[in-house]
Motif scaffolding. Structure first.
Motif, short mmCIF file in Angstrom:
data_model
loop_
_atom_site.label_atom_id
_atom_site.label_comp_id
_atom_site.label_asym_id
_atom_site.label_seq_id
_atom_site.Cartn_x
_atom_site.Cartn_y
_atom_site.Cartn_z
N UNK A 77 -5.59 99.49 69.49
CA UNK A 77 -4.81 100.20 68.48
C UNK A 77 -3.69 99.31 67.93
N UNK A 78 -3.32 99.49 66.66
CA UNK A 78 -2.18 98.76 66.10
C UNK A 78 -0.88 99.15 66.79
N UNK A 79 0.00 98.17 66.96
CA UNK A 79 1.31 98.39 67.59
C UNK A 79 2.40 97.96 66.62
N UNK A 80 3.36 98.85 66.40
CA UNK A 80 4.49 98.57 65.52
C UNK A 80 5.75 98.56 66.37
N UNK A 81 6.47 97.44 66.37
CA UNK A 81 7.74 97.36 67.08
C UNK A 81 8.86 97.77 66.13
N UNK A 82 9.74 98.64 66.60
CA UNK A 82 10.92 99.06 65.84
C UNK A 82 12.13 98.45 66.53
N UNK A 83 12.78 97.50 65.87
CA UNK A 83 13.81 96.68 66.51
C UNK A 83 15.18 96.98 65.92
N UNK A 84 16.11 97.37 66.78
CA UNK A 84 17.50 97.55 66.37
C UNK A 84 18.39 96.88 67.41
N UNK A 85 19.64 96.65 67.07
CA UNK A 85 20.54 96.02 68.02
C UNK A 85 20.06 94.61 68.35
N UNK A 86 19.92 94.31 69.63
CA UNK A 86 19.53 92.99 70.07
C UNK A 86 18.07 92.94 70.52
N UNK A 87 17.40 91.85 70.17
CA UNK A 87 16.09 91.51 70.72
C UNK A 87 16.18 90.03 71.10
N UNK A 88 16.50 89.77 72.34
CA UNK A 88 16.85 88.42 72.78
C UNK A 88 15.89 87.93 73.86
N UNK A 89 15.51 86.67 73.77
CA UNK A 89 14.68 86.07 74.81
C UNK A 89 13.41 86.86 75.04
N UNK A 122 19.98 91.59 65.79
CA UNK A 122 20.19 90.21 66.22
C UNK A 122 19.02 89.77 67.08
N UNK A 123 18.35 88.71 66.64
CA UNK A 123 17.17 88.22 67.33
C UNK A 123 17.38 86.76 67.71
#
Length: 278
Positions: free
Chosen positions: A116-128, A147-148
């Protein structure tokens, strides 16, 4: 699913959430295990047609738990989970049974290999490691001020959760090297410009759920075949083999119940009623 990752399914959409908001969803051994187990659970559920992967609280995922860095450095006072993480770090050459990944890699690769398709919803920090989890999704919707960072260089490490392959696919060799060598922070807006993210939205999770519902309304057979083909091409398969896979997928889809239903529903001007894969 566990206290680290929650899973709810509604109308064909799996809503998967990292659930450690007090730690900005930082990664410990239990989170690695929960991510891999949740991906397996979703893969085994034919009624799931699309997945949204997000984080509770103020961040998507701030990367590896600082307490575990102390464990890696040999601090005897580190949290009890540190011993388990130390073993994981020591055994990075060990593959998960029957898989091409170790546990940390499977926490990311499990989402890429889902049908199945996967959608990431990113807020705030996505680090390392948090960024690498987002890179395991098929699509990334990010807040403009998110912030990535490929942050591993700060700790004297390299991206080790399938990130090197994902970065090359998404941003090309030179940008992948710049982000990896410097560990610099990029905003959601810049991430889109670089190809690290798909698009921005003020409310990434709401936008991801809307997209997931749209995908879930399409033929699951065609969606799964499309993901399989696009993944194969993105992984650098030979052209002759890729073209043969396209032909094989078309042969399987053409005249199938869901493909026929898609055509009939269009001409009858009604919503299609698709059957989930067995």
């Amino acid at each position: 699913m566990t206290d680290r990752v929650s899973l709810t399914v509604r109308d064909g959409v799996a809503d998967v959430r990292l659930n450690r908001p007090d730690k900005l969803n930082a990664l410990d051994m239990a989170t690695f295990e929960a991510l891999a187990e949740t991906a397996d659970a979703v893969a085994a559920e034919p009624a799931v047609r699309a997945v949204v992967l997000s984080g509770e609280g103020r961040a998507f995922c701030a990367g590896l738990d600082f307490a575990n860095f102390a464990a890696m450095a040999g601090d005897a006072t580190a949290a009890s989970g540190g011993d388990r993480l130390r073993r994981l770090m020591a055994d990075v050459m060990e593959r998960e049974p029957g898989r091409i990944t170790n546990l940390g890699q499977q926490a990311v690769h499990g989402w890429r290999e889902l049908p199945q398709p996967v959608i990431a919803a990113v807020h705030g920090h996505a680090l390392g490691g948090g960024l690498q989890i987002a890179l395991g999704a098929d699509i990334r919707i990010v807040a403009p001020d998110a912030k990535l960072s490929v942050l591993e260089i700060r700790w004297g490490l390299v991206p080790d959760m399938t990130g090197t392959a994902a970065l090359l696919r998404l941003v090309g060799e030179d940008v992948a090297k710049e982000l990896t060598f410097t560990g610099r922070m990029v905003t959601g807006d810049e991430a889109v410009r670089l190809g690290l993210a798909t698009r921005t939205a003020a409310d990434p999770r709401a936008a991801a759920l809307d997209m997931a519902r749209e995908i879930a309304a399409s033929s699951p057979d065609a969606i799964r075949a499309a993901k399989r083909l696009l993944n194969r091409a993105g992984d650098g398969g030979d052209l002759a083999g890729q073209y043969m896979e396209e032909s094989r997928a078309l042969a399987e889809l053409r005249g199938s119940a869901n493909q026929t239903e898609a055509v009939r529903a269009y001409f009858e001007k009604r919503p299609p009623a698709f059957t989930d894969p067995a």
